[in-house]
Write an enzyme that holds these catalytic residues in place. Structure first.
Site, PDB file in Angstrom:
ATOM      1  N   GLY A  31       0.814  -1.222   0.000  1.00 14.89           N
ATOM      2  CA  GLY A  31       0.000   0.000   0.000  1.00 14.89           C
ATOM      3  C   GLY A  31       0.846   1.270   0.000  1.00 14.89           C
ATOM      4  O   GLY A  31       2.038   1.258  -0.314  1.00 14.89           O
ATOM      5  N   HIS A  34       4.861   5.392   3.862  1.00 19.37           N
ATOM      6  CA  HIS A  34       4.979   6.523   4.792  1.00 19.37           C
ATOM      7  C   HIS A  34       6.428   6.604   5.261  1.00 19.37           C
ATOM      8  O   HIS A  34       7.277   5.795   4.853  1.00 19.37           O
ATOM      9  CB  HIS A  34       4.010   6.367   5.962  1.00 19.37           C
ATOM     10  CG  HIS A  34       4.073   5.035   6.653  1.00 19.37           C
ATOM     11  ND1 HIS A  34       5.195   4.598   7.332  1.00 19.37           N
ATOM     12  CD2 HIS A  34       3.165   4.038   6.750  1.00 19.37           C
ATOM     13  CE1 HIS A  34       4.957   3.400   7.827  1.00 19.37           C
ATOM     14  NE2 HIS A  34       3.741   3.029   7.488  1.00 19.37           N
ATOM     15  N   GLY A  36       7.837   5.799   7.954  1.00 16.57           N
ATOM     16  CA  GLY A  36       8.350   4.583   8.603  1.00 16.57           C
ATOM     17  C   GLY A  36       9.018   3.701   7.551  1.00 16.57           C
ATOM     18  O   GLY A  36      10.158   3.247   7.723  1.00 16.57           O
ATOM     19  N   HIS A  37       8.341   3.494   6.432  1.00 16.82           N
ATOM     20  CA  HIS A  37       8.932   2.723   5.331  1.00 16.82           C
ATOM     21  C   HIS A  37      10.193   3.423   4.821  1.00 16.82           C
ATOM     22  O   HIS A  37      11.177   2.778   4.485  1.00 16.82           O
ATOM     23  CB  HIS A  37       7.948   2.603   4.158  1.00 16.82           C
ATOM     24  CG  HIS A  37       6.669   1.902   4.489  1.00 16.82           C
ATOM     25  ND1 HIS A  37       5.436   2.496   4.359  1.00 16.82           N
ATOM     26  CD2 HIS A  37       6.424   0.649   4.952  1.00 16.82           C
ATOM     27  CE1 HIS A  37       4.488   1.634   4.700  1.00 16.82           C
ATOM     28  NE2 HIS A  37       5.053   0.517   5.081  1.00 16.82           N
ATOM     29  N   LYS A 149       8.108  -2.872  14.211  1.00 16.64           N
ATOM     30  CA  LYS A 149       6.695  -2.523  14.418  1.00 16.64           C
ATOM     31  C   LYS A 149       5.790  -3.757  14.282  1.00 16.64           C
ATOM     32  O   LYS A 149       4.872  -3.941  15.057  1.00 16.64           O
ATOM     33  CB  LYS A 149       6.295  -1.446  13.419  1.00 16.64           C
ATOM     34  CG  LYS A 149       4.826  -1.288  13.258  1.00 16.64           C
ATOM     35  CD  LYS A 149       4.395   0.122  13.410  1.00 16.64           C
ATOM     36  CE  LYS A 149       2.902   0.243  13.359  1.00 16.64           C
ATOM     37  NZ  LYS A 149       2.305  -0.614  12.345  1.00 16.64           N
ATOM     38  N   ASP A 150       6.084  -4.573  13.252  1.00 17.22           N
ATOM     39  CA  ASP A 150       5.276  -5.794  13.057  1.00 17.22           C
ATOM     40  C   ASP A 150       6.095  -6.986  13.534  1.00 17.22           C
ATOM     41  O   ASP A 150       6.385  -7.907  12.758  1.00 17.22           O
ATOM     42  CB  ASP A 150       4.903  -5.921  11.581  1.00 17.22           C
ATOM     43  CG  ASP A 150       4.054  -4.759  11.139  1.00 17.22           C
ATOM     44  OD1 ASP A 150       2.853  -4.767  11.399  1.00 17.22           O
ATOM     45  OD2 ASP A 150       4.621  -3.795  10.586  1.00 17.22           O
TER      46      ASP A 150
END
Ligand code: AMP
Length: 280
Positions: A31, A34, A36-37, A149-150
């Site tokens: 997707g 942002h 973070g990526h 995060k994940d």
């Protein structure tokens, strides 16, 4: 930055890079990107000669109750973030090319995928592992950059890589947070101001848990009670799980081992889901 959407093209591109002895770091994403990526992409570029961002909606990881159609995509924004942060290649295959009609082979990890919300989301880990393995096979990276995060998904892929003996090193990037400490997430842009204030409770609860451990608390039950209490002060917030687990196996703990205990939080705020975590 090259934009490639065909698996055949990326394979021949990778072959050329391998012949030139270039090292490759892969950042798999889904997707709209942002910041973070963005930080993961910068990390990829520091680690290897070539940073590749894969960006496609991994339809295999969604279940009947998930809504992949509502996963926002914005190609112009995504390619801008990828380019700005140093990506050399943006790989954007159509999900139907990765999973053509009749696709029937899956990667099923049997231990980590049964922890936490695993049993209630049977497609998530199977689909994530399958999609990631397809990317590993196409791109053959030396480094795979994933987010803390994940952490549950990240640990799952580490396990798959170990078990299936992929020659890829996983680099786990710390959680990237916005100015108000909310972890960057695709969900953030849908938050109204008042919802965002509620979302800040997640980081506040993490800080409270850290303070308790610093102050000598070792009871997992007491810390979870405090975190729950803090989160439940917002009526909009619904808890999916709060757990303190071993940071590698994701097994639940009963006693805190400082620096070796992971607090994981998953909540809904209205119709948006947020995950966060921290080592205590
Ligand atoms: P997603 O596009 O949400 O599937 O995430 C793609 C990768 O980016 C995963 O490895 C995530 O863990 C990572 N990621 C997403 N948000 C953040 C964040 N705020 N900080 C660090 N990594 C993140």
């Amino acid at each position: 930055m090259e934009i490639i959407d065909s698996p055949q093209k990326i394979k021949s591109f990778i072959q050329e890079l391998k012949e030139q002895q270039k090292t490759i770091a892969l950042v798999p994403t889904m997707g709209k990107l942002h910041q973070g990526h963005g930080e993961l992409i910068k990390n990829a570029k520091q680690k290897a000669d070539i940073a590749i961002v894969a960006n496609f909606i991994n339809i295999m990881q969604f279940g009947l109750n998930d809504r992949p159609g509502q996963y926002p995509e914005d190609f112009a924004h995504t390619s801008e973030i990828a380019k700005m942060n140093g990506a050399d290649i943006l790989f954007t295959p159509e999900p139907s090319i990765i999973y053509p009609q009749g696709f029937s082979t899956f990667i099923q990890e049997e231990s980590l995928s049964k922890k936490l919300s695993g049993p209630s989301r049977p497609n998530l880990f199977k689909g994530y592992a399958t999609g990631t393995v397809i990317l590993l096979n196409l791109i053959r990276p030396q480094f795979l950059i994933l987010g803390q995060k994940d952490i549950h998904q990240t640990n799952l892929i580490k396990k798959v890589i170990k078990d299936l003996m992929y020659p890829t090193e996983v680099i786990v990037h710390e959680i990237v947070r916005d100015k108000d400490n909310l972890a960057y997430s695709i969900s953030n842009e849908f938050l109204e101001k008042f919802q965002r204030q509620d979302a800040q409770r997640i980081f506040e609860a993490i800080q409270k848990a850290k303070k308790m451990v610093e102050g000598g608390t070792r009871s997992v039950e007491r810390i979870i009670a405090e975190v729950t209490h803090h989160l439940m002060q917002s009526l909009r917030l619904r808890i999916v799980y709060i757990a303190i687990v071993n940071p590698q196996t994701m097994e639940s703990l009963t006693t805190i081992h400082p620096k070796e205990s992971l607090l994981v939080i998953s909540v809904w705020i209205d119709q948006m889901r947020f995950n966060d975590n921290a080592i205590l």
